[in-house]
Scaffold this motif. Structure first.
Motif, PDB file in Angstrom:
ATOM      1  N   THR A 272      -3.195   6.113  -7.163  1.00  0.00           N
ATOM      2  CA  THR A 272      -2.250   5.276  -6.589  1.00  0.00           C
ATOM      3  C   THR A 272      -2.540   3.992  -6.212  1.00  0.00           C
ATOM      4  OG1 THR A 272      -2.540   6.256  -4.386  1.00  0.00           O
ATOM      5  CG2 THR A 272      -0.905   7.537  -5.724  1.00  0.00           C
ATOM      6  N   TRP A 273      -1.389   3.180  -6.102  1.00  0.00           N
ATOM      7  CA  TRP A 273      -1.890   1.957  -5.670  1.00  0.00           C
ATOM      8  C   TRP A 273      -1.377   1.690  -4.429  1.00  0.00           C
ATOM      9  CZ3 TRP A 273       0.910  -1.402 -10.334  1.00  0.00           C
ATOM     10  CH2 TRP A 273       0.362  -0.624 -11.624  1.00  0.00           C
ATOM     11  N   PRO A 274      -2.282   1.010  -3.358  1.00  0.00           N
ATOM     12  CA  PRO A 274      -1.912   0.840  -2.013  1.00  0.00           C
ATOM     13  C   PRO A 274      -1.229  -0.352  -1.856  1.00  0.00           C
ATOM     14  CG  PRO A 274      -4.208   0.547  -2.153  1.00  0.00           C
ATOM     15  CD  PRO A 274      -3.635   0.952  -3.660  1.00  0.00           C
ATOM     16  N   LEU A 275       0.051  -0.484  -1.230  1.00  0.00           N
ATOM     17  CA  LEU A 275       0.804  -1.616  -0.967  1.00  0.00           C
ATOM     18  C   LEU A 275       1.162  -1.610   0.384  1.00  0.00           C
ATOM     19  CD1 LEU A 275       2.766  -1.429  -4.272  1.00  0.00           C
ATOM     20  CD2 LEU A 275       0.737  -2.741  -3.939  1.00  0.00           C
ATOM     21  N   ALA A 276       1.345  -2.841   0.889  1.00  0.00           N
ATOM     22  CA  ALA A 276       1.751  -2.990   2.219  1.00  0.00           C
ATOM     23  C   ALA A 276       3.228  -2.968   2.434  1.00  0.00           C
ATOM     24  CB  ALA A 276       1.325  -4.586   2.975  1.00  0.00           C
ATOM     25  N   ALA A 277       3.692  -2.247   3.272  1.00  0.00           N
ATOM     26  CA  ALA A 277       5.231  -1.955   3.388  1.00  0.00           C
ATOM     27  C   ALA A 277       5.726  -3.092   4.595  1.00  0.00           C
ATOM     28  CB  ALA A 277       5.514  -0.660   3.957  1.00  0.00           C
ATOM     29  N   GLN A 278       6.826  -3.363   4.575  1.00  0.00           N
ATOM     30  CA  GLN A 278       7.699  -4.332   5.434  1.00  0.00           C
ATOM     31  C   GLN A 278       7.123  -4.018   6.982  1.00  0.00           C
ATOM     32  OE1 GLN A 278      11.797  -4.702   4.746  1.00  0.00           O
ATOM     33  NE2 GLN A 278      11.455  -5.960   2.996  1.00  0.00           N
ATOM     34  N   ASP A 279       6.822  -2.990   7.447  1.00  0.00           N
ATOM     35  CA  ASP A 279       6.172  -2.634   8.837  1.00  0.00           C
ATOM     36  C   ASP A 279       4.975  -2.752   9.045  1.00  0.00           C
ATOM     37  OD1 ASP A 279       5.570  -0.504   7.435  1.00  0.00           O
ATOM     38  OD2 ASP A 279       6.966   1.044   8.468  1.00  0.00           O
ATOM     39  N   GLY A 280       4.275  -3.154   7.948  1.00  0.00           N
ATOM     40  CA  GLY A 280       2.728  -3.559   8.017  1.00  0.00           C
ATOM     41  C   GLY A 280       2.011  -1.887   7.704  1.00  0.00           C
ATOM     42  N   SER A 281       2.551  -0.890   7.524  1.00  0.00           N
ATOM     43  CA  SER A 281       1.967   0.351   7.166  1.00  0.00           C
ATOM     44  C   SER A 281       1.639   0.119   5.683  1.00  0.00           C
ATOM     45  CB  SER A 281       2.761   1.638   7.231  1.00  0.00           C
ATOM     46  OG  SER A 281       4.035   1.480   6.486  1.00  0.00           O
ATOM     47  N   VAL A 282       0.821   0.979   5.240  1.00  0.00           N
ATOM     48  CA  VAL A 282       0.421   1.091   3.753  1.00  0.00           C
ATOM     49  C   VAL A 282       0.846   2.142   2.870  1.00  0.00           C
ATOM     50  CG1 VAL A 282      -1.543   1.103   2.163  1.00  0.00           C
ATOM     51  CG2 VAL A 282      -1.842  -0.051   4.284  1.00  0.00           C
ATOM     52  N   VAL A 283       1.649   1.875   1.751  1.00  0.00           N
ATOM     53  CA  VAL A 283       2.290   2.741   1.028  1.00  0.00           C
ATOM     54  C   VAL A 283       1.525   2.913  -0.423  1.00  0.00           C
ATOM     55  CG1 VAL A 283       4.560   3.267  -0.243  1.00  0.00           C
ATOM     56  CG2 VAL A 283       4.442   2.056   1.911  1.00  0.00           C
TER      57      VAL A 283
ATOM     58  N   LEU B 140       1.495  -9.737  -6.814  1.00  0.00           N
ATOM     59  CA  LEU B 140       1.832  -9.065  -5.365  1.00  0.00           C
ATOM     60  C   LEU B 140       0.452  -9.164  -4.767  1.00  0.00           C
ATOM     61  CD1 LEU B 140       3.468  -5.797  -6.858  1.00  0.00           C
ATOM     62  CD2 LEU B 140       4.655  -7.610  -5.656  1.00  0.00           C
ATOM     63  N   ALA B 141      -0.111 -10.358  -4.692  1.00  0.00           N
ATOM     64  CA  ALA B 141      -1.532 -10.416  -4.072  1.00  0.00           C
ATOM     65  C   ALA B 141      -1.323 -10.333  -2.557  1.00  0.00           C
ATOM     66  CB  ALA B 141      -2.005 -11.740  -4.344  1.00  0.00           C
ATOM     67  N   ASP B 142      -0.170 -10.819  -2.060  1.00  0.00           N
ATOM     68  CA  ASP B 142       0.130 -10.634  -0.476  1.00  0.00           C
ATOM     69  C   ASP B 142       0.317  -9.179  -0.031  1.00  0.00           C
ATOM     70  OD1 ASP B 142       2.489 -10.470  -1.868  1.00  0.00           O
ATOM     71  OD2 ASP B 142       3.826 -11.106  -0.398  1.00  0.00           O
ATOM     72  N   ILE B 143       0.657  -8.136  -0.850  1.00  0.00           N
ATOM     73  CA  ILE B 143       0.731  -6.730  -0.383  1.00  0.00           C
ATOM     74  C   ILE B 143      -0.080  -5.792  -0.912  1.00  0.00           C
ATOM     75  CG2 ILE B 143       3.154  -7.214   0.136  1.00  0.00           C
ATOM     76  CD1 ILE B 143       3.925  -5.604  -2.285  1.00  0.00           C
ATOM     77  N   ASN B 144      -0.973  -6.358  -2.174  1.00  0.00           N
ATOM     78  CA  ASN B 144      -1.997  -5.611  -2.504  1.00  0.00           C
ATOM     79  C   ASN B 144      -3.017  -5.232  -1.498  1.00  0.00           C
ATOM     80  OD1 ASN B 144      -3.783  -4.057  -4.028  1.00  0.00           O
ATOM     81  ND2 ASN B 144      -4.351  -5.718  -5.459  1.00  0.00           N
ATOM     82  N   ARG B 145      -3.393  -4.032  -1.154  1.00  0.00           N
ATOM     83  CA  ARG B 145      -4.189  -3.747  -0.196  1.00  0.00           C
ATOM     84  C   ARG B 145      -5.503  -3.023  -1.005  1.00  0.00           C
ATOM     85  NH1 ARG B 145      -2.097  -7.017   1.848  1.00  0.00           N
ATOM     86  NH2 ARG B 145      -0.960  -7.089   3.796  1.00  0.00           N
ATOM     87  N   SER B 146      -6.249  -3.911  -1.650  1.00  0.00           N
ATOM     88  CA  SER B 146      -7.412  -3.331  -2.280  1.00  0.00           C
ATOM     89  C   SER B 146      -8.763  -3.052  -1.376  1.00  0.00           C
ATOM     90  CB  SER B 146      -7.755  -3.987  -3.460  1.00  0.00           C
ATOM     91  OG  SER B 146      -8.908  -3.598  -4.371  1.00  0.00           O
TER      92      SER B 146
END
Length: 300
Positions: free
Chosen positions: A202-213, A260-266
């Protein structure tokens, strides 16, 4: 042991490795009949049959398997001894066997190995590619390059580099399908996924509320070969998430565009080298490690 005995061992090992007298003869620059006579003399001297020969293939007898195992040990000892002497003169030479994951090899070693060979002209390289973890001792490999440090107690493990995973796509794909700005928009795109992992990658992405999806990539193509995923992305087939060891150069020269560099949580990822303990001090191994360390740090 005399010189002739070690030559016999080397010739026997090449015959088995290459699977035929003809191929081994070409490799050793002798005639097939000379190798056939060599094996016959060896069998006569030992008093056992080492090979079963048919019109289609060669097969080791149980005695042949034992002889091959011991011959490899002797040849390895000879190689290490010569390497130690060479090390004192600081002139790496000899045959270096490397096994690498496909993505790193095709995008990094493709350019690094020719430069390494130019710097060390007395070294030859045999590079094999696979994404599965292998046994370096059983497969007679000096260096294994992987994204995981897993190794047995008889291995030396060294970190080669650190990096991160990038989400990217070819300019042609983005021009055709648009550039996603969020996880929701990403769901409308064709994502090229790595298959074969359990659980699925899966790809970890930041949601609008700051959590990781943990986004499960969806698309019309998946593959267990990183090099193939890279090629599909370059061809504009979809979006990939791969290590910068693999896609960094393509992003740098514009063949791929990071998105998506701003939300990609690698998380930070590491590239590791695994080596059998007996080969770690070989000058050619050390030369290659130092060369790659210099090259990868220079690209940061």
């Amino acid at each position: 042991m005399n010189i002739a005995a070690s030559d016999d061992m080397n010739a026997f090992a090449r015959i088995v490795d290459l699977g035929s007298f003809a191929k081994a003869a070409e490799d050793l620059r002798v005639t097939p009949s000379a190798l056939s006579k060599l094996v016959s003399r060896l069998e006569d001297r030992l008093g056992v049959r080492l090979l079963t020969r048919t019109t289609r293939r060669l097969a080791l007898t149980s005695e042949g398997s034992l002889y091959l195992e011991r011959a490899r040990e002797v040849l390895e000892l000879i190689g290490r001894t010569e390497a130690d002497v060479s090390s004192a003169r600081n002139k790496p030479k000899g045959h270096l066997r490397i096994n690498s994951s496909t993505g790193f090899a095709r995008q990094t070693l493709l350019h690094a190995v020719p430069a390494f060979l130019q710097r060390f002209p007395e070294v030859t390289v045999d590079l094999t590619l696979t994404d599965r973890l292998i046994d370096p001792v059983a497969e007679q490999v000096d260096i294994v390059i992987r994204g995981s440090p897993s190794a047995g107690s008889d291995m030396v493990v060294r970190k080669l580099a650190e990096g991160r995973r990038l989400i990217c796509a070819a300019p042609s794909y983005l021009a055709r399908a648009g550039t996603p700005r969020s996880a929701a928009e990403l769901a409308q795109h064709n994502c090229i996924a790595l298959s074969g992992a359990s659980p699925p990658t899966t790809w970890p992405l930041a949601a609008q509320d700051g959590s990781v999806v943990r986004y499960l990539p969806k698309g019309n193509f998946a593959c267990d070969n990183v090099g193939m995923l890279f090629d599909m992305a370059i061809e504009g087939h979809g979006i990939v998430r791969l290590a910068d060891f693999v896609v960094g150069q393509a992003v740098g020269d514009g063949r791929l565009v990071e998105i998506l560099a701003d939300i990609n949580r690698s998380d930070r990822i590491s590239l590791w080298v695994l080596m059998p303990k007996g080969r770690f001090r070989s000058p050619r191994v050390q030369a290659f490690l130092d060369f790659m360390d210099e090259r990868l740090k220079g690209s940061e």
